[in-house]
Design a protein around this motif. Sequence first.
Motif, PDB file in Angstrom:
ATOM      1  N   ASN A 370     -29.032 -10.427 -20.079  1.00 53.06           N
ATOM      2  CA  ASN A 370     -27.956 -10.570 -19.094  1.00 53.06           C
ATOM      3  C   ASN A 370     -26.641  -9.994 -19.627  1.00 53.06           C
ATOM      4  O   ASN A 370     -25.858  -9.403 -18.877  1.00 53.06           O
ATOM      5  CB  ASN A 370     -27.773 -12.041 -18.735  1.00 53.06           C
ATOM      6  N   ALA A 371     -26.391 -10.178 -20.927  1.00 57.95           N
ATOM      7  CA  ALA A 371     -25.161  -9.640 -21.510  1.00 57.95           C
ATOM      8  C   ALA A 371     -25.131  -8.114 -21.424  1.00 57.95           C
ATOM      9  O   ALA A 371     -24.087  -7.509 -21.159  1.00 57.95           O
ATOM     10  CB  ALA A 371     -25.028 -10.094 -22.959  1.00 57.95           C
ATOM     11  N   THR A 372     -26.282  -7.480 -21.614  1.00 53.66           N
ATOM     12  CA  THR A 372     -26.330  -6.015 -21.508  1.00 53.66           C
ATOM     13  C   THR A 372     -26.258  -5.571 -20.052  1.00 53.66           C
ATOM     14  O   THR A 372     -25.733  -4.496 -19.746  1.00 53.66           O
ATOM     15  CB  THR A 372     -27.620  -5.482 -22.145  1.00 53.66           C
ATOM     16  N   LYS A 373     -26.790  -6.384 -19.147  1.00 55.49           N
ATOM     17  CA  LYS A 373     -26.841  -6.011 -17.734  1.00 55.49           C
ATOM     18  C   LYS A 373     -25.471  -6.118 -17.071  1.00 55.49           C
ATOM     19  O   LYS A 373     -25.121  -5.314 -16.205  1.00 55.49           O
ATOM     20  CB  LYS A 373     -27.849  -6.912 -17.008  1.00 55.49           C
ATOM     21  N   TYR A 374     -24.688  -7.137 -17.472  1.00 56.01           N
ATOM     22  CA  TYR A 374     -23.431  -7.399 -16.793  1.00 56.01           C
ATOM     23  C   TYR A 374     -22.201  -7.035 -17.627  1.00 56.01           C
ATOM     24  O   TYR A 374     -21.118  -7.580 -17.408  1.00 56.01           O
ATOM     25  CB  TYR A 374     -23.362  -8.887 -16.396  1.00 56.01           C
ATOM     26  N   SER A 375     -22.356  -6.137 -18.584  1.00 58.32           N
ATOM     27  CA  SER A 375     -21.204  -5.652 -19.354  1.00 58.32           C
ATOM     28  C   SER A 375     -21.321  -4.136 -19.487  1.00 58.32           C
ATOM     29  O   SER A 375     -22.420  -3.576 -19.410  1.00 58.32           O
ATOM     30  CB  SER A 375     -21.154  -6.314 -20.729  1.00 58.32           C
ATOM     31  N   PRO A 376     -20.193  -3.451 -19.704  1.00 58.70           N
ATOM     32  CA  PRO A 376     -20.233  -1.987 -19.785  1.00 58.70           C
ATOM     33  C   PRO A 376     -21.095  -1.491 -20.951  1.00 58.70           C
ATOM     34  O   PRO A 376     -21.302  -2.194 -21.942  1.00 58.70           O
ATOM     35  CB  PRO A 376     -18.763  -1.612 -20.007  1.00 58.70           C
ATOM     36  N   ALA A 377     -21.611  -0.277 -20.798  1.00 54.72           N
ATOM     37  CA  ALA A 377     -22.411   0.320 -21.879  1.00 54.72           C
ATOM     38  C   ALA A 377     -21.574   0.427 -23.151  1.00 54.72           C
ATOM     39  O   ALA A 377     -20.356   0.670 -23.107  1.00 54.72           O
ATOM     40  CB  ALA A 377     -22.905   1.698 -21.453  1.00 54.72           C
ATOM     41  N   SER A 388     -22.483 -29.332 -34.133  1.00 56.20           N
ATOM     42  CA  SER A 388     -21.549 -30.264 -33.515  1.00 56.20           C
ATOM     43  C   SER A 388     -22.221 -31.629 -33.442  1.00 56.20           C
ATOM     44  O   SER A 388     -23.028 -31.889 -32.546  1.00 56.20           O
ATOM     45  CB  SER A 388     -21.154 -29.782 -32.111  1.00 56.20           C
ATOM     46  N   GLY A 389     -21.906 -32.477 -34.409  1.00 56.41           N
ATOM     47  CA  GLY A 389     -22.556 -33.791 -34.469  1.00 56.41           C
ATOM     48  C   GLY A 389     -24.024 -33.652 -34.799  1.00 56.41           C
ATOM     49  O   GLY A 389     -24.410 -33.010 -35.779  1.00 56.41           O
ATOM     50  N   ASP A 390     -24.861 -34.231 -33.949  1.00 48.67           N
ATOM     51  CA  ASP A 390     -26.306 -34.150 -34.161  1.00 48.67           C
ATOM     52  C   ASP A 390     -26.937 -33.040 -33.328  1.00 48.67           C
ATOM     53  O   ASP A 390     -28.150 -33.043 -33.093  1.00 48.67           O
ATOM     54  CB  ASP A 390     -26.972 -35.489 -33.828  1.00 48.67           C
ATOM     55  N   MET A 391     -26.120 -32.092 -32.864  1.00 47.04           N
ATOM     56  CA  MET A 391     -26.606 -30.956 -32.091  1.00 47.04           C
ATOM     57  C   MET A 391     -26.132 -29.658 -32.732  1.00 47.04           C
ATOM     58  O   MET A 391     -25.121 -29.619 -33.447  1.00 47.04           O
ATOM     59  CB  MET A 391     -26.102 -31.017 -30.646  1.00 47.04           C
ATOM     60  N   VAL A 392     -26.883 -28.572 -32.493  1.00 46.34           N
ATOM     61  CA  VAL A 392     -26.473 -27.230 -32.893  1.00 46.34           C
ATOM     62  C   VAL A 392     -26.234 -26.430 -31.625  1.00 46.34           C
ATOM     63  O   VAL A 392     -27.080 -26.409 -30.723  1.00 46.34           O
ATOM     64  CB  VAL A 392     -27.550 -26.552 -33.767  1.00 46.34           C
ATOM     65  N   SER A 393     -25.066 -25.812 -31.536  1.00 50.43           N
ATOM     66  CA  SER A 393     -24.688 -25.030 -30.358  1.00 50.43           C
ATOM     67  C   SER A 393     -24.862 -23.539 -30.665  1.00 50.43           C
ATOM     68  O   SER A 393     -24.367 -23.051 -31.680  1.00 50.43           O
ATOM     69  CB  SER A 393     -23.239 -25.320 -29.972  1.00 50.43           C
ATOM     70  N   VAL A 394     -25.566 -22.833 -29.784  1.00 50.17           N
ATOM     71  CA  VAL A 394     -25.810 -21.396 -29.929  1.00 50.17           C
ATOM     72  C   VAL A 394     -25.132 -20.691 -28.758  1.00 50.17           C
ATOM     73  O   VAL A 394     -25.268 -21.128 -27.612  1.00 50.17           O
ATOM     74  CB  VAL A 394     -27.319 -21.085 -29.949  1.00 50.17           C
ATOM     75  N   SER A 395     -24.414 -19.600 -29.043  1.00 48.82           N
ATOM     76  CA  SER A 395     -23.657 -18.905 -28.000  1.00 48.82           C
ATOM     77  C   SER A 395     -23.949 -17.416 -28.011  1.00 48.82           C
ATOM     78  O   SER A 395     -24.165 -16.826 -29.075  1.00 48.82           O
ATOM     79  CB  SER A 395     -22.151 -19.123 -28.198  1.00 48.82           C
ATOM     80  N   VAL A 396     -23.963 -16.809 -26.810  1.00 50.41           N
ATOM     81  CA  VAL A 396     -24.083 -15.358 -26.639  1.00 50.41           C
ATOM     82  C   VAL A 396     -22.895 -14.932 -25.777  1.00 50.41           C
ATOM     83  O   VAL A 396     -22.759 -15.388 -24.638  1.00 50.41           O
ATOM     84  CB  VAL A 396     -25.418 -14.975 -25.971  1.00 50.41           C
ATOM     85  N   ALA A 397     -22.037 -14.066 -26.330  1.00 55.70           N
ATOM     86  CA  ALA A 397     -20.818 -13.649 -25.636  1.00 55.70           C
ATOM     87  C   ALA A 397     -20.840 -12.148 -25.392  1.00 55.70           C
ATOM     88  O   ALA A 397     -21.402 -11.381 -26.177  1.00 55.70           O
ATOM     89  CB  ALA A 397     -19.589 -14.042 -26.452  1.00 55.70           C
ATOM     90  N   ASP A 398     -20.221 -11.739 -24.283  1.00 58.45           N
ATOM     91  CA  ASP A 398     -20.119 -10.311 -23.971  1.00 58.45           C
ATOM     92  C   ASP A 398     -18.688  -9.990 -23.571  1.00 58.45           C
ATOM     93  O   ASP A 398     -17.837 -10.885 -23.444  1.00 58.45           O
ATOM     94  CB  ASP A 398     -21.104  -9.925 -22.859  1.00 58.45           C
ATOM     95  N   ARG A 399     -18.425  -8.715 -23.342  1.00 55.82           N
ATOM     96  CA  ARG A 399     -17.115  -8.246 -22.913  1.00 55.82           C
ATOM     97  C   ARG A 399     -17.221  -7.608 -21.532  1.00 55.82           C
ATOM     98  O   ARG A 399     -16.670  -6.571 -21.255  1.00 55.82           O
ATOM     99  CB  ARG A 399     -16.549  -7.229 -23.933  1.00 55.82           C
ATOM    100  N   GLY A 400     -17.955  -8.276 -20.659  1.00 57.26           N
ATOM    101  CA  GLY A 400     -18.144  -7.776 -19.304  1.00 57.26           C
ATOM    102  C   GLY A 400     -16.996  -8.147 -18.396  1.00 57.26           C
ATOM    103  O   GLY A 400     -15.932  -8.575 -18.841  1.00 57.26           O
ATOM    104  N   ARG A 401     -17.243  -8.010 -17.107  1.00 57.60           N
ATOM    105  CA  ARG A 401     -16.174  -8.273 -16.135  1.00 57.60           C
ATOM    106  C   ARG A 401     -15.922  -9.756 -15.948  1.00 57.60           C
ATOM    107  O   ARG A 401     -14.921 -10.152 -15.343  1.00 57.60           O
ATOM    108  CB  ARG A 401     -16.530  -7.633 -14.795  1.00 57.60           C
ATOM    109  N   GLY A 402     -16.799 -10.611 -16.457  1.00 53.92           N
ATOM    110  CA  GLY A 402     -16.638 -12.044 -16.307  1.00 53.92           C
ATOM    111  C   GLY A 402     -17.245 -12.580 -15.025  1.00 53.92           C
ATOM    112  O   GLY A 402     -17.737 -11.811 -14.181  1.00 53.92           O
ATOM    113  N   ILE A 403     -17.226 -13.874 -14.883  1.00 56.50           N
ATOM    114  CA  ILE A 403     -17.817 -14.538 -13.727  1.00 56.50           C
ATOM    115  C   ILE A 403     -16.736 -15.340 -13.031  1.00 56.50           C
ATOM    116  O   ILE A 403     -16.015 -16.121 -13.661  1.00 56.50           O
ATOM    117  CB  ILE A 403     -18.970 -15.479 -14.145  1.00 56.50           C
TER     118      ILE A 403
END
Length: 465
Positions: A370-377, A388-403
Motif C-alpha cells: 500500500n505504501a508503494t501504491k499510494y506514494s510517488p515513485a 510500549s509496555g507489554d506490547m511491541v508497536s510496528v510501523s510502516v510510513a510513506d511520503r504519499g499524499r496522505g489520507i
Amino acid sequence: MAVGLLLGIVVVYHLWLNVNHTTVALTMLLLVLFLAARWGLRYALVISVAATGFYNFYFLPPIGTFTISDPENWVGMFAFLAVSVVGSRLAERAREEAEDARRRQRELEVLYGLSRQLLQTENVASLLNAISPAIMLVTRARAVELFLLDGDRRYRAGDDRLNTMDDIGLRQMSQTLPAPDVVGWQARVPLRVGVKPRGLLLLNGISLSVETLEAIGGLISVAIDRAQALEHVTRGEAAKESERLRSLMIDSITHELRTPLTAIKASATTLLLPHLLDAAEQKELLMVIDEESDRLNRLVSEAVEMAQLDTQEVHMTFAAVSVAAMVKQAMETCTSLLDDRPVTEWLPQLPEVKADADFVTKVLTNLIENATKYSPAKSPIFISAERSGDMVSVSVADRGRGIDLSEQSLIFERFYRGSIPGQETSGTGMGLAISRAIIEAHGGRISVTSQLGEGSVFSFTLPVY
C-alpha cells in the motif's frame, strides 16, 4: 425495665420531691407514651393500669389507700387512664406506620436494585444465569431458584437443599399458582407472559410483601422479554448486514473479476489470430495473461481468506517470533516493488513477540504494498518498531499524499479503497480489513496516522512473548 422506670417515678416524687399530683400524672403519661412508641401497645397498656394504681395509692388522697374521697380525683384518675390508653394507641399506630414506611422503602430499594441488575444484561443466556444471584444479593435471601417451563430449566443460587421439589411439582405449581404464596420465610412467585405461565420463582429466608414479590415476578418477566426482543432485533440486523455485505462482496468481486478476465480473454483471442503478431508482441500478450492470472488468483485468495477470518476458521500457530525476521521476510516478498525506493529500517533490540509469523508477514507485506501504491515513485518508505509496555508497536510510513480525516475511519472496512485524484487504484479493498482481522486475532490493534500532503503511518501492536 418499664416497671423499674415507673417505680423510679413513684419513689422520686413520693419520697423526695414535693410536687402536685398533676405533675406526677403528666410524668407517668410521658412514660406510657414512650413505651408505646418504643415497645408497642401491650406494654403501654400494662404500664397504664399499673401507673393508675400507683397514682391512686401514692398521690390521690387519702394517700396510702385505693380509696378516693374527692369526686374530682375520680375524674382525674379516669382521665389519666383514658389519656394513657388513647395516647398509647396513637403512639403504637405512629410506630406501625413508621415501620411500614421503612419496610416499603426497603422493598422499593430491593426493586430498584434488582431492576438495575437485570436490565443491564441484554443477552438471554447471561440474564437467566444472573437472575437468581441478583435476587439473592438484593433481597438477602438464603436461597433463590428460578424455574422456567421452557425446557424445565433451573437456575439456583444459595443453599440447594432448601428446595426439594422435582420438575413435575414445579411445573404443576407454575401452571396453577394464581398469585405469590408466602408461608413463613418462604415465598413462591409465579412468572407469566400475559396470562400464559412462564415459570416459578422460589425464595427462602426473605420477608417481603406479596405486592413486592408480585412486582419482582413482573420485573423478571419484563427483563426476559426485553432480552429476547433485543436478541431478535440483533439477529435481524445481523442478517440484514450479512446480506448487505454479501451483495457488496458479490458486486465488488464481480467488478474486480471482470478486469483480469477481460484482459486475459482479449490477449488469448488476439494470440489465436493467425500470422498477425510477431514474437515480441506474442510475448507481451502472454505476460499480460500471466499477470492478470496472478491478480485473479490473488483476488480469489483474499475473498476466501476474509471469509475464513470472519468465521474464525483460520488456524493460527502462535510462537515466539522476531520482529526483524518478519520485516525481512516481507521485504523479500516486496523486492520487485522496492527496487527504485529507498527503505529505512529502525529495528532496535526488541523482545520476541507472540505471533503467527506467516500471518503477520502478510500484514507487513500488505502495508508495504500500500505504501508503494499510494506514494510517488522513488519516494522513501520507513519501517520501525518499538516496545510500549507489554506490547511491541510496528510501523510502516510513506511520503504519499496522505489520507483525509474523513477516510481514516473507513479504510479498515472491507471493500473500501482509498482514491488518488486522476488515478484509478487496483485492488479489492480487502487488504486492510484482512490485516485488521489478523492483528486483532493476535490481541493487538492496527491504526493509521495521516496528514494530507505529508504521508501516512500505519501501525500495529503485538504482545510480547
